[in-house]
Design an enzyme around this catalytic site. Sequence first.
Site, PDB file in Angstrom:
ATOM      1  CG  ASP A  20      -2.907  -8.406   0.745  1.00 44.29           C
ATOM      2  OD1 ASP A  20      -2.151  -8.690   1.689  1.00 44.29           O
ATOM      3  OD2 ASP A  20      -3.935  -7.703   0.878  1.00 44.29           O
TER       4      ASP A  20
ATOM      5  CG  HIS B 169      -6.460  -5.222   1.630  1.00 44.22           C
ATOM      6  ND1 HIS B 169      -5.938  -6.086   2.579  1.00 44.22           N
ATOM      7  CD2 HIS B 169      -7.584  -4.702   2.159  1.00 44.22           C
ATOM      8  CE1 HIS B 169      -6.725  -6.073   3.660  1.00 44.22           C
ATOM      9  NE2 HIS B 169      -7.735  -5.240   3.423  1.00 44.22           N
TER      10      HIS B 169
ATOM     11  CG  HIS C 212      -1.981  -1.007   1.215  1.00 43.71           C
ATOM     12  ND1 HIS C 212      -2.837  -1.202   0.149  1.00 43.71           N
ATOM     13  CD2 HIS C 212      -2.318  -1.959   2.137  1.00 43.71           C
ATOM     14  CE1 HIS C 212      -3.659  -2.212   0.421  1.00 43.71           C
ATOM     15  NE2 HIS C 212      -3.360  -2.693   1.613  1.00 43.71           N
TER      16      HIS C 212
ATOM     17  CG  ASP D 118      -5.018 -10.006   3.432  1.00 45.35           C
ATOM     18  OD1 ASP D 118      -4.723 -10.534   2.337  1.00 45.35           O
ATOM     19  OD2 ASP D 118      -4.715  -8.833   3.731  1.00 45.35           O
TER      20      ASP D 118
HETATM   21 ZN   LIG Z   1      -4.117  -7.168   2.727  1.00 37.92          ZN
END
Ligand SMILES: [Zn+2]
Length: 340
Positions: free
Chosen positions: A162, A164, A127, A247
């Site tokens: 991931d 995200h 991120h 995740d």
């Molecule tokens: Zn994540």
Amino acid sequence: MWESMGVEVVYLSHDVFYKHFAGARHIERPERLRAVEEGVTRSGLDIQAVVPHPADRAALLAVHDQNYIDALREFCLSGGGSIDSDTHAVTETWEASIRAAGSGLTAIPLLGGGGVAMAAVRPPGHHATANRAMGFCFLNNVAVAVAHLRGQGRKVAVVDWDVHHGNGTQEMFGDDPDVLYVSIHQAPFYPLTGHIEDIDLGEGTIVNLPVPIGTGGDLYRRAFSELIEPIITQFRPDWLLISAGYDAHVSDPLGGLRLVAADYGHMSARLRELLPEVPAIVFLEGGYDLEALASGVDATLRGLGGVEQFSDEADGATSPDAAFRALEVAKEYAARFWSL
Ligand SMILES: [Zn+2]
């Protein structure tokens, strides 16, 4: 008991990764690294433990702004604090961050064709943008490695599984035709980036597949065979870097997807089969259920190490129709750049 399979994994770990502390009740916690270590041991691969050296200033400047690097260093070394509601630093966060960012650089010269490295790092990185820490991330670990390889003229595929979207990584390399960024991620979900249409920002080298809550391994398998595998085959990377969050696992307390360990094994085994001579570095990103982390890392390494085949059939997963519709849209967009 433990039985070597003759395949080696370069394992990058450091005590300082345990010392980055995001808060007493924060799910991105040091115990995650023990789970990763357990997964590496379970895989049965021979382990070459390597101390990651810190990324130097030039390596960081390849992807981060000078002012941001200086401000982050000063912020951490003066005791740290909160950068946003879920991104917190302590003094040791600085050293942990630069060693996490250096882990890929340490691994690269050690890997020959088909070699595998596991960067068991905290804080995670995908991120982090050029000038902003967010989403538990400070420096973009995978991006520092990508920039280094690009400096050597290498073509790099980044597969980000991931839950995200890796907004930072996409932002840094979206316009480089020799970096392929592929992400399957839950949507709508943090950080609300990663749209299918982003493929038009690059030369077909940003491949996003946003999927709804409840999506599982059946969709991931179809996405690999019908979208991701053909693109990776045509792209022909020299290096494979995986932003490996766990995740998207069904047990994860944060994500809403339904992967199981064998799904990570399947994706890894497919990548190894497609790219048998390509060195691969697995970077730990998210993943907050400890057993999911251990079993996911174990399956990833057995898949990438080529020591186990994983079933083409997902384990009872039935993804929502909307996930398959998203895949069809992604294929339509990608078909303008690639033969699918
Ligand atoms: Zn994540």
